[in-house]
Scaffold this motif. Structure first.
Motif, PDB file in Angstrom:
ATOM      1  N   SER A   1      41.712  -0.759  48.590  1.00  0.00           N
ATOM      2  CA  SER A   1      40.678   0.207  48.919  1.00  0.00           C
ATOM      3  C   SER A   1      39.974  -0.302  50.167  1.00  0.00           C
ATOM      4  O   SER A   1      39.806  -1.510  50.336  1.00  0.00           O
TER       5      SER A   1
ATOM      6  N   ASP B   1      34.786   1.166  50.157  1.00  0.00           N
ATOM      7  CA  ASP B   1      34.904   2.106  49.035  1.00  0.00           C
ATOM      8  C   ASP B   1      35.217   1.359  47.739  1.00  0.00           C
ATOM      9  O   ASP B   1      35.705   0.234  47.746  1.00  0.00           O
ATOM     10  N   ASP B   2      34.941   2.014  46.616  1.00  0.00           N
ATOM     11  CA  ASP B   2      35.311   1.528  45.280  1.00  0.00           C
ATOM     12  C   ASP B   2      34.697   0.165  44.965  1.00  0.00           C
ATOM     13  O   ASP B   2      35.340  -0.724  44.417  1.00  0.00           O
TER      14      ASP B   2
END
Length: 389
Positions: free
Chosen positions: A339, A343-344
């Motif tokens: 990722s 993000d994430d």
């Protein structure tokens, strides 16, 4: 600089307001004069197009994906106007200072992933990169295959990390220490423009083995591997399985991965797979971290969350000599590998909150993730240590 000759492509966009300036190639001049209509061997270099287009020379005009062709290399060409070399000391022998480059026409077909086909290109070529009729192209010192995103204009900002930035590619090829100014005439570059993850399956390792005939061969992968079925919806991204399958096929026929890393190392890095092991040695200064398996979350998410916190506390205690904290006061970060750009990454506090975070991360639409990292650290610390991504 160059312009399309007899072209089947749409009209050209205007030249950029501030075109990039590239270093001159280090190529000795071997020709003294050329006449109009003379057949020559000349070095084609796609990234010097005045409109920023990226035409590659192909062996057909079929509109197929991925688009694969020669971006830099020796091709047959025709001289479009007379050329004379300057005499030593700068004495004029029939050529204006503004006409130092040789004007030639390369016969196609050429194709650009955004504007289509051109059946020829009229190009100004450095005189050190033109050979007389009957000459054979030298064996390249370097043969490279660049696998990159098809829409090279989707990110107009310069970046030293974003694979969608054409500036990153230009720096690699044409920068001060790039391949073109250093090895002009002694390298060849093939480019594969990828639009879908499935395009990677169509890039033949055996074709690459035959096409890249230089003394040294290498592949550059300017794509982001994601563990998402819908990875193609994000510019510059492809499915992780397809990406590493291509890398491994190429490496199995002897074409090493030169950018960004060999496949086994790159998977460790971009998947963040290295973090749990490295956290077991305090000298590496990696926050205490453990892995959580998706199968365990599916079976019992609360138990998986409690076990993850217990494991991280054990690493914190045994490696760092820190006292345990109550599980309900435990603050940390859960994050997914494969990722990009921050993000994430989600913070949590306590077992119940971690359980909800694990479900949120794992159960994203189209996700193919199988592991999640749980660390004892703050979100700010993670984002600071992870850099621009």
């Amino acid at each position: 600089a160059f312009w399309p000759g007899s072209s089947l492509a749409p009209s050209m966009p205007p030249p950029p307001e501030s075109p990039p300036v590239f270093p001159e190639p280090r190529a000795p001049v071997e020709v003294s004069s050329l006449e109009t209509g003379m057949a020559v061997l000349a070095f084609y270099h796609a990234s010097h197009h005045p409109h920023g287009l990226r035409y590659v020379h192909t062996c057909h005009q079929a509109e197929v994906l991925p688009l694969v062709g020669l971006s830099s290399g020796w091709l047959r060409a025709t001289v479009l106007r007379p050329w004379r070399r300057h005499a030593p000391g700068g004495e004029d022998v029939g050529i204006a200072e503004s006409d130092e480059y040789i004007h030639v026409r390369f016969e196609g077909p050429f194709r650009d992933p955004l504007v289509g086909v051109a059946d020829s290109l009229d190009v100004f070529v450095h005189p050190g990169l033109v050979r007389l009729p009957g000459s054979s192209p030298p064996t390249p010192l370097l043969s490279a295959l660049a696998v990159r995103w098809w829409d090279y204009r989707c990110n107009k900002q310069w970046s030293d990390y974003s694979v969608t930035s054409d500036g990153l590619h230009r720096d690699l090829i044409d920068g001060t220490c790039g391949v073109y100014p250093t090895l002009a005439g002694e390298f060849e570059l093939y480019t594969a423009f990828v639009k879908h993850s499935s395009d990677l399956d169509r890039i033949s390792a055996h074709w690459a083995q035959a096409a890249l005939h230089g003394t040294n061969t290498v592949a550059w992968y300017l794509l982001w591997p994601l563990q998402l079925v819908s990875a193609d919806n994000t510019a510059g991204s492809v499915r992780e399985k397809k990406f590493f399958s291509l890398c491994q096929r190429m490496e199995r026929v002897g074409i090493r991965s030169g950018w960004p890393h060999p496949a086994t190392l790159y998977r460790q890095l971009c998947g963040k797979l290295w973090i749990p092991q490295m956290s077991l040695n305090r000298d590496y200064r990696v926050p205490p971290t453990t892995r959580v398996q998706y199968a365990d979350v599916r079976a019992d998410v609360d138990q998986a969350a409690a076990r993850a916190i217990s494991h991280v506390l054990a690493v914190r205690r045994e490696v760092w000599g820190k006292e345990d904290v109550a599980a309900h006061d435990f603050k940390g970060v859960a994050k997914l590998g494969f990722s990009w750009q921050g993000d994430d990454v989600l913070p949590f506090k306590g077992v119940a909150n971690l359980a909800r975070v694990l479900v949120k991360l794992f159960e994203q639409r189209s996700s193919e993730q199988l592991t999640c990292l749980v660390s004892y650290e703050s979100l700010d610390l993670y984002l600071l240590s992870s850099g621009p991504r």
